[in-house]
Design a protein around this motif. Structure first.
Motif, short mmCIF file in Angstrom:
data_model
loop_
_atom_site.label_atom_id
_atom_site.label_comp_id
_atom_site.label_asym_id
_atom_site.label_seq_id
_atom_site.Cartn_x
_atom_site.Cartn_y
_atom_site.Cartn_z
N GLU A 30 -7.71 4.96 9.97
CA GLU A 30 -6.61 5.71 9.34
C GLU A 30 -6.25 4.97 8.06
OE1 GLU A 30 -4.66 8.30 10.65
OE2 GLU A 30 -5.25 8.34 12.76
N THR A 31 -5.56 5.67 7.15
CA THR A 31 -5.12 4.98 5.94
C THR A 31 -3.66 4.59 6.06
OG1 THR A 31 -4.65 7.12 4.95
CG2 THR A 31 -6.73 6.06 4.34
N PRO A 32 -3.26 3.47 5.49
CA PRO A 32 -4.08 2.44 4.83
C PRO A 32 -4.80 1.57 5.86
CG PRO A 32 -1.79 1.76 4.86
CD PRO A 32 -1.82 3.11 5.50
N THR A 33 -6.05 1.22 5.58
CA THR A 33 -6.80 0.41 6.55
C THR A 33 -6.29 -1.02 6.53
OG1 THR A 33 -8.49 -0.24 4.97
CG2 THR A 33 -8.89 1.78 6.20
N GLY A 62 2.29 -1.51 6.79
CA GLY A 62 1.25 -0.54 6.43
C GLY A 62 0.60 0.07 7.65
#
Lengths: 72, 311
Positions: A30-33, A62
């Motif tokens: 998923e973002t952010p990694t 994050g």
């Protein structure tokens, strides 16, 4: 597997909790990694513009977008 | 008889329209397929969440609100936009200011001005990748030309591209070195359009170089300034090749050189070390960049056109 060499055993022990390993295996779908958060954070830490605690906090924040245990 | 002539005229008109359509068609098809269609698909993708490579769910404006307001995306977006702004301001002053001065000197047609004109313009024909690579070597802290030259005069050089305080400036400097010939040429063309009588009249009235440059030439090259301003604005906010070659996709060190182009690229197509592709957020960024550049350039064009003076 057990390692007889004390130095190797110490490094292997570090791998159980090492952040690059955890971010590379668990936090990259998923973002952010985890990788991108950690890499830019560590660069800033080495340059002296972020403390290790701040890098940890930004990484946690994050990842908390998609990792439930980190959500308050 | 008259109806016969009218019919013939109508037929000729239709033939002409058909011809125009046939001649326009290839260009229209290419533009439609390779420009309009990708643009429209980027608009569409911006409203979807992505799991893998296919758009999954329609999520409205969420991609936009996330990249603009939600941590950590928002921090990265605003940081990148701020850096783009710095790049634009620095290029307007350093690159285009210098270009204006160079054009003014070239206008004087001093001995050897043709050779200098070629030298100034020469870097423009090089590709950004080559320029970036060359300057990365020049700026190398250990064996780079810049630090070696500084060492000769007893100055200890910095790791220009590795220091957060100097990295963006070093890339802006490289960009100015690469492109200064282009605005210089546009300014020179603008200056050469000013009639000799105007310049001579000013000289006879006792105007020196400074007065001539600021009072006569600057207002009269306004159309050239408009073009340079707009092109620099678009170039600065679409900045990609040089920071990509010189600082990598992460805008290293620690995001000090991160700009919107890099941020969009690594969001949409994946980072060096984590190949996760996120077309939703990436497309939202692309749409925002497009709208920002289009709106600001449009407004700037209107304002700047108004101050132009026709000679």
């Amino acid at each position: 597997m057990t390692l007889s060499d004390p130095m190797l055993a110490e490094v292997a022990k570090l791998n159980e909790t090492s952040m690059p390993y955890i971010t590379a295996v668990h936090f990259r779908y998923e973002t952010p990694t985890g990788s991108e958060l950690l890499q830019s954070g560590v660069q800033k830490m080495m340059a002296g513009s972020m403390t290790p605690a701040e890098v940890g906090a930004s990484l946690t924040q994050g990842i908390s977008r998609y990792f439930k245990p980190f959500q308050k | 008889m008259t109806t016969d002539r009218l019919r013939r005229a109508a037929l000729a008109r239709r033939k002409r329209s058909l011809w125009i359509a046939v001649l326009l068609a290839p260009g229209l098809i290419v533009m439609g397929l390779f420009v309009a269609a990708p643009l429209l698909s980027a608009f569409r993708y911006a409203f979807y969440s992505f799991h893998g490579l296919a758009p999954a769910d329609f999520i409205g404006l969420r991609n936009f609100t996330e990249v603009l307001t939600e941590a950590p995306f928002a921090d990265w977006t605003w940081r990148a936009l701020r850096h783009n702004g710095v790049v634009f301001a620095a290029l307007m002053v350093a690159q285009n200011g210098l270009a204006f001065l160079i054009a003014f000197v070239l206008l004087k047609a001093l001995p050897g001005h043709r050779l200098h004109q070629v030298i100034v313009f020469l870097p423009v024909v090089l590709s950004a990748v080559i320029v970036g690579f060359l300057w990365k070597l020049f700026l190398h802290p250990l064996f780079g030309l810049v630090n070696a030259a500084l060492a000769l005069v007893g100055v200890q050089g910095l790791p220009w591209l590795g220091d957060e305080r100097t990295a963006l400036g070093a890339i802006i400097f490289t960009n100015a070195w690469h492109w200064v010939g282009f605005p210089a040429l546009i300014f020179l063309a603008g200056m050469q359009r000013i009639s000799k009588e105007t310049l001579e009249a000013a000289r006879i009235d006792g105007a020196g170089d400074w007065r001539l440059m600021t009072g006569i030439i600057w207002p009269l090259v306004a159309p050239a300034t408009t073009i340079v301003f707009i092109l620099t604005f678009i170039g600065s906010f679409n900045w990609f090749e040089l920071p990509y070659v010189m600082a990598g996709l992460n805008g290293s060190p620690g995001g000090a050189t991160d700009v919107l182009g890099l941020y969009f690229y690594r969001t949409a197509f994946g980072n060096v070390t984590s190949g996760l592709q996120d077309f939703g957020h990436g497309s939202a960024l692309a749409v925002l960049m497009f709208l920002f550049i289009a709106i600001v350039s449009g407004l700037a064009l209107r304002v700047l056109r108004r101050r132009e003076i026709q000679v």
